[in-house]
Scaffold this motif. Sequence first.
Motif, PDB file in Angstrom:
ATOM      1  N   ALA A  52      13.602   2.727  -6.424  1.00 17.82           N
ATOM      2  CA  ALA A  52      12.639   3.505  -7.182  1.00 17.82           C
ATOM      3  C   ALA A  52      12.927   4.500  -8.261  1.00 17.82           C
ATOM      4  CB  ALA A  52      11.893   4.555  -6.037  1.00 17.82           C
ATOM      5  N   ASP A  53      11.997   5.062  -9.038  1.00 17.03           N
ATOM      6  CA  ASP A  53      12.278   5.811 -10.261  1.00 17.03           C
ATOM      7  C   ASP A  53      11.465   6.815 -10.299  1.00 17.03           C
ATOM      8  OD1 ASP A  53      13.987   6.518 -12.586  1.00 17.03           O
ATOM      9  OD2 ASP A  53      13.016   5.452 -13.743  1.00 17.03           O
ATOM     10  N   GLY A  54      11.905   7.986 -10.343  1.00 13.90           N
ATOM     11  CA  GLY A  54      11.006   9.249 -10.532  1.00 13.90           C
ATOM     12  C   GLY A  54      11.004  10.393  -9.739  1.00 13.90           C
ATOM     13  N   ASP A  55      10.496  11.343 -10.008  1.00 13.75           N
ATOM     14  CA  ASP A  55      10.862  12.514  -8.927  1.00 13.75           C
ATOM     15  C   ASP A  55      10.167  12.238  -7.374  1.00 13.75           C
ATOM     16  OD1 ASP A  55      11.472  14.083 -11.172  1.00 13.75           O
ATOM     17  OD2 ASP A  55       9.363  14.941 -11.583  1.00 13.75           O
ATOM     18  N   GLY A  56      11.104  12.392  -6.770  1.00  8.39           N
ATOM     19  CA  GLY A  56      10.830  12.363  -5.308  1.00  8.39           C
ATOM     20  C   GLY A  56      11.039  10.676  -4.877  1.00  8.39           C
ATOM     21  N   ALA A  57      12.121  10.124  -5.711  1.00  6.67           N
ATOM     22  CA  ALA A  57      12.452   8.659  -5.250  1.00  6.67           C
ATOM     23  C   ALA A  57      12.960   8.634  -3.981  1.00  6.67           C
ATOM     24  CB  ALA A  57      13.042   8.303  -6.460  1.00  6.67           C
ATOM     25  N   ASP A  58      14.012   9.621  -3.950  1.00  5.97           N
ATOM     26  CA  ASP A  58      14.636   9.520  -2.460  1.00  5.97           C
ATOM     27  C   ASP A  58      14.001   9.622  -1.393  1.00  5.97           C
ATOM     28  OD1 ASP A  58      17.404   9.200  -3.141  1.00  5.97           O
ATOM     29  OD2 ASP A  58      17.466  11.303  -4.123  1.00  5.97           O
TER      30      ASP A  58
ATOM     31  N   GLN B  65       0.906  -1.230  -0.156  1.00  2.65           N
ATOM     32  CA  GLN B  65       0.029   0.057  -0.183  1.00  2.65           C
ATOM     33  C   GLN B  65       1.008   1.204   0.132  1.00  2.65           C
ATOM     34  OE1 GLN B  65      -2.412  -0.491   3.447  1.00  2.65           O
ATOM     35  NE2 GLN B  65      -4.003  -1.725   2.368  1.00  2.65           N
ATOM     36  N   ALA B  66       1.994   1.395   0.880  1.00  7.57           N
ATOM     37  CA  ALA B  66       2.641   2.501   1.015  1.00  7.57           C
ATOM     38  C   ALA B  66       3.609   2.682  -0.389  1.00  7.57           C
ATOM     39  CB  ALA B  66       3.780   2.211   2.074  1.00  7.57           C
ATOM     40  N   ALA B  67       4.016   1.547  -1.091  1.00  5.03           N
ATOM     41  CA  ALA B  67       4.561   1.624  -2.277  1.00  5.03           C
ATOM     42  C   ALA B  67       3.820   2.125  -3.439  1.00  5.03           C
ATOM     43  CB  ALA B  67       5.222   0.369  -2.680  1.00  5.03           C
ATOM     44  N   SER B  68       2.685   1.599  -3.526  1.00  5.53           N
ATOM     45  CA  SER B  68       1.573   2.067  -4.356  1.00  5.53           C
ATOM     46  C   SER B  68       1.311   3.409  -4.172  1.00  5.53           C
ATOM     47  CB  SER B  68       0.568   1.059  -4.218  1.00  5.53           C
ATOM     48  OG  SER B  68       0.740  -0.084  -4.613  1.00  5.53           O
ATOM     49  N   ALA B  69       1.230   3.986  -2.912  1.00  7.96           N
ATOM     50  CA  ALA B  69       0.855   5.564  -2.697  1.00  7.96           C
ATOM     51  C   ALA B  69       1.964   6.438  -3.073  1.00  7.96           C
ATOM     52  CB  ALA B  69       0.715   5.704  -1.203  1.00  7.96           C
ATOM     53  N   THR B  70       3.329   5.941  -3.386  1.00  5.63           N
ATOM     54  CA  THR B  70       4.251   6.957  -3.881  1.00  5.63           C
ATOM     55  C   THR B  70       3.843   7.331  -5.367  1.00  5.63           C
ATOM     56  OG1 THR B  70       5.807   5.192  -4.882  1.00  5.63           O
ATOM     57  CG2 THR B  70       5.903   5.726  -2.446  1.00  5.63           C
ATOM     58  N   GLY B  71       3.277   6.457  -6.173  1.00  3.00           N
ATOM     59  CA  GLY B  71       3.012   6.947  -7.412  1.00  3.00           C
ATOM     60  C   GLY B  71       4.285   6.494  -8.458  1.00  3.00           C
ATOM     61  N   LEU B  72       5.177   5.954  -7.852  1.00  2.00           N
ATOM     62  CA  LEU B  72       6.465   5.668  -8.567  1.00  2.00           C
ATOM     63  C   LEU B  72       6.433   4.356  -8.822  1.00  2.00           C
ATOM     64  CD1 LEU B  72       8.910   7.658  -6.175  1.00  2.00           C
ATOM     65  CD2 LEU B  72       7.844   8.515  -8.303  1.00  2.00           C
TER      66      LEU B  72
END
Length: 89
Positions: free
Chosen positions: A66-72, A24-31
């Motif tokens: 993770a890949d994308g804006d806000g990955a860190d 759920q948390a990984a999905s919520a990142t949108g990444l």
Amino acid sequence: MPTRTVTIASSVGLHARPAALFVQAASATGLDVEIARPGDDPVDATSILGVMALGAKHGEEVVLSADGDGADEALDSLVELLSTDLDAE
């Protein structure tokens, strides 16, 4: 692509409830987030079946990427989540 290594804190590892909370948390990142045991092929961290199939146990390390804006920032929050015993209420 940023990565983090974290030790699984949940007493049952990434199974059942802890796996569901992590997905759920990984999905919520949108990444695009992946999780793997060191040296193994990564799986999609938003797939409950993929995460549970890892068989990651308490005390074992996993590698997140993770890949994308806000990955860190996303990886930092996921590391914090996995560093907590998600079985304790």
